[in-house]
Each structure stands twice: as C-alpha cells, then as structure tokens.
Design a protein around this motif. Structure first.
Motif, PDB file in Angstrom:
ATOM      1  N   PRO A  72      34.195  45.715  34.640  1.00 36.22           N
ATOM      2  CA  PRO A  72      34.462  46.659  35.093  1.00 36.22           C
ATOM      3  C   PRO A  72      33.906  46.963  36.575  1.00 36.22           C
ATOM      4  O   PRO A  72      34.319  46.690  37.562  1.00 36.22           O
ATOM      5  CB  PRO A  72      34.589  48.649  34.790  1.00 36.22           C
ATOM      6  CG  PRO A  72      34.318  48.307  32.666  1.00 36.22           C
ATOM      7  CD  PRO A  72      33.334  47.053  32.685  1.00 36.22           C
ATOM      8  N   GLU A  73      32.091  46.493  36.391  1.00 33.87           N
ATOM      9  CA  GLU A  73      31.928  46.799  37.973  1.00 33.87           C
ATOM     10  C   GLU A  73      31.790  45.417  38.484  1.00 33.87           C
ATOM     11  O   GLU A  73      31.726  45.228  39.382  1.00 33.87           O
ATOM     12  CB  GLU A  73      30.334  46.818  38.095  1.00 33.87           C
ATOM     13  CG  GLU A  73      30.449  49.083  37.568  1.00 33.87           C
ATOM     14  CD  GLU A  73      30.444  49.396  39.079  1.00 33.87           C
ATOM     15  OE1 GLU A  73      30.722  48.836  40.227  1.00 33.87           O
ATOM     16  OE2 GLU A  73      31.609  50.381  38.888  1.00 33.87           O
ATOM     17  N   LEU A  74      31.352  44.462  37.486  1.00 31.25           N
ATOM     18  CA  LEU A  74      31.434  43.297  37.734  1.00 31.25           C
ATOM     19  C   LEU A  74      32.990  42.360  38.547  1.00 31.25           C
ATOM     20  O   LEU A  74      33.000  41.595  39.351  1.00 31.25           O
ATOM     21  CB  LEU A  74      31.380  42.248  36.895  1.00 31.25           C
ATOM     22  CG  LEU A  74      29.772  41.913  35.873  1.00 31.25           C
ATOM     23  CD1 LEU A  74      29.738  41.517  34.872  1.00 31.25           C
ATOM     24  CD2 LEU A  74      28.826  41.891  37.604  1.00 31.25           C
ATOM     25  N   LEU A  75      34.195  42.981  38.034  1.00 27.52           N
ATOM     26  CA  LEU A  75      35.446  42.773  38.694  1.00 27.52           C
ATOM     27  C   LEU A  75      36.086  43.604  39.659  1.00 27.52           C
ATOM     28  O   LEU A  75      36.010  42.683  40.171  1.00 27.52           O
ATOM     29  CB  LEU A  75      36.719  43.538  37.705  1.00 27.52           C
ATOM     30  CG  LEU A  75      36.782  42.586  36.162  1.00 27.52           C
ATOM     31  CD1 LEU A  75      37.164  43.192  35.112  1.00 27.52           C
ATOM     32  CD2 LEU A  75      36.562  41.237  36.496  1.00 27.52           C
ATOM     33  N   CYS A  76      34.697  44.417  39.739  1.00 31.39           N
ATOM     34  CA  CYS A  76      34.449  45.777  41.666  1.00 31.39           C
ATOM     35  C   CYS A  76      34.266  44.334  42.250  1.00 31.39           C
ATOM     36  O   CYS A  76      34.641  44.338  43.886  1.00 31.39           O
ATOM     37  CB  CYS A  76      34.067  46.539  40.722  1.00 31.39           C
ATOM     38  SG  CYS A  76      34.353  47.696  42.892  1.00 31.39           S
ATOM     39  N   GLN A  77      32.936  43.367  41.888  1.00 28.26           N
ATOM     40  CA  GLN A  77      32.120  43.084  42.864  1.00 28.26           C
ATOM     41  C   GLN A  77      33.364  41.644  43.208  1.00 28.26           C
ATOM     42  O   GLN A  77      33.330  41.588  44.409  1.00 28.26           O
ATOM     43  CB  GLN A  77      30.700  42.716  42.412  1.00 28.26           C
ATOM     44  CG  GLN A  77      29.941  42.187  43.265  1.00 28.26           C
ATOM     45  CD  GLN A  77      29.580  42.292  43.726  1.00 28.26           C
ATOM     46  OE1 GLN A  77      28.952  43.794  43.985  1.00 28.26           O
ATOM     47  NE2 GLN A  77      29.425  42.159  45.465  1.00 28.26           N
ATOM     48  N   LEU A  78      34.015  41.326  42.039  1.00 25.83           N
ATOM     49  CA  LEU A  78      34.625  39.966  41.948  1.00 25.83           C
ATOM     50  C   LEU A  78      35.730  40.404  42.909  1.00 25.83           C
ATOM     51  O   LEU A  78      35.962  40.052  44.067  1.00 25.83           O
ATOM     52  CB  LEU A  78      34.999  38.751  40.779  1.00 25.83           C
ATOM     53  CG  LEU A  78      36.427  38.111  41.179  1.00 25.83           C
ATOM     54  CD1 LEU A  78      35.065  37.334  41.302  1.00 25.83           C
ATOM     55  CD2 LEU A  78      37.097  37.888  39.634  1.00 25.83           C
ATOM     56  N   ALA A  79      36.565  41.159  43.070  1.00 24.25           N
ATOM     57  CA  ALA A  79      37.228  42.170  43.982  1.00 24.25           C
ATOM     58  C   ALA A  79      36.716  41.490  45.569  1.00 24.25           C
ATOM     59  O   ALA A  79      37.092  41.166  46.356  1.00 24.25           O
ATOM     60  CB  ALA A  79      38.102  43.577  43.899  1.00 24.25           C
ATOM     61  N   GLU A  80      35.536  42.798  45.595  1.00 23.18           N
ATOM     62  CA  GLU A  80      35.209  42.233  46.524  1.00 23.18           C
ATOM     63  C   GLU A  80      34.701  41.518  47.219  1.00 23.18           C
ATOM     64  O   GLU A  80      35.010  41.091  48.662  1.00 23.18           O
ATOM     65  CB  GLU A  80      33.988  43.575  46.768  1.00 23.18           C
ATOM     66  CG  GLU A  80      32.599  43.784  47.945  1.00 23.18           C
ATOM     67  CD  GLU A  80      31.811  44.820  47.854  1.00 23.18           C
ATOM     68  OE1 GLU A  80      30.835  44.249  48.651  1.00 23.18           O
ATOM     69  OE2 GLU A  80      32.280  45.368  47.246  1.00 23.18           O
ATOM     70  N   GLU A  81      33.771  40.691  46.811  1.00 23.99           N
ATOM     71  CA  GLU A  81      33.959  39.044  47.294  1.00 23.99           C
ATOM     72  C   GLU A  81      34.710  38.444  47.902  1.00 23.99           C
ATOM     73  O   GLU A  81      34.918  37.420  48.905  1.00 23.99           O
ATOM     74  CB  GLU A  81      33.002  38.266  45.884  1.00 23.99           C
ATOM     75  CG  GLU A  81      31.175  39.158  45.459  1.00 23.99           C
ATOM     76  CD  GLU A  81      30.494  39.353  47.007  1.00 23.99           C
ATOM     77  OE1 GLU A  81      30.706  38.292  48.079  1.00 23.99           O
ATOM     78  OE2 GLU A  81      29.579  40.001  46.819  1.00 23.99           O
ATOM     79  N   CYS A  82      36.149  38.331  46.808  1.00 23.95           N
ATOM     80  CA  CYS A  82      37.494  37.496  47.564  1.00 23.95           C
ATOM     81  C   CYS A  82      38.405  38.345  48.059  1.00 23.95           C
ATOM     82  O   CYS A  82      38.520  36.934  49.244  1.00 23.95           O
ATOM     83  CB  CYS A  82      38.143  37.903  46.278  1.00 23.95           C
ATOM     84  SG  CYS A  82      37.675  37.062  44.637  1.00 23.95           S
ATOM     85  N   ALA A  83      38.093  39.181  48.858  1.00 26.22           N
ATOM     86  CA  ALA A  83      38.051  39.914  50.086  1.00 26.22           C
ATOM     87  C   ALA A  83      37.194  39.410  51.280  1.00 26.22           C
ATOM     88  O   ALA A  83      37.955  38.935  52.266  1.00 26.22           O
ATOM     89  CB  ALA A  83      37.922  42.168  49.721  1.00 26.22           C
TER      90      ALA A  83
END
Length: 87
Positions: free
Chosen positions: A14-25
């Motif tokens: 879940p934290e990695l998915l959150c990080q992915l969303a942040e990096e995509c933004a």
C-alpha cells in the motif's frame, strides 16, 4: 541485500502504491513544465534543459517504484497492451 529489496522490506505494497501515485503526479507535472517551455504561452523560469532533466528524473522515479512493486514494464502483457493501444 539489493537496494530494491531493502525498500521492499521497509515499505509494504500500500505504501509503494501511494509512492507510485506521488511519482506519477510529479511526472505529469514535469511533462506539463516541458510543454510550457516549448510553447512559451505560459512562461516559466525553467530552461528547456532543466525541464527535460526533471522529466527524465521523474521517469526514473516511476520506473524505480514499478521495479520495487515487481511490475515489469517489458512483460508480455504490457507489450500486448502497448501494441493494441498503438494500433
């Protein structure tokens, strides 16, 4: 232990998915900045070289998180989808 393995041991999915969303933004923002530099319709203090460097950095960040999530962007399924969408 490889760096990616250390990250996996520290951050759960879940934290990695959150990080992915942040990096995509951040990648989206970098792409918009390159566009601003190119069109000059909405001036920015950023040079073309700085904008492209930032875009490349954000691409690397997204790819690192994908690797950490064990998502292979070169896997057959991803290639099938890319081929379909290209057509």
């Amino acid at each position: 232990m490889r760096d990616v393995e250390r990250i996996r041991a520290y951050l759960d999915e879940p934290e990695l998915l959150c990080q992915l969303a942040e990096e995509c933004a951040e990648l989206a923002k970098a792409a918009m900045k390159v566009r601003r530099v190119q069109t000059k319709k909405n001036p920015t203090m950023c040079s073309a070289e700085e904008a492209w460097d930032n875009l490349i950095e954000e691409v690397a960040d997204v790819m690192l998180v994908l690797e950490t999530l064990a998502v292979n962007p070169n896997c057959a399924r991803v290639q099938e989808i890319k081929d379909y969408k290209t057509r």
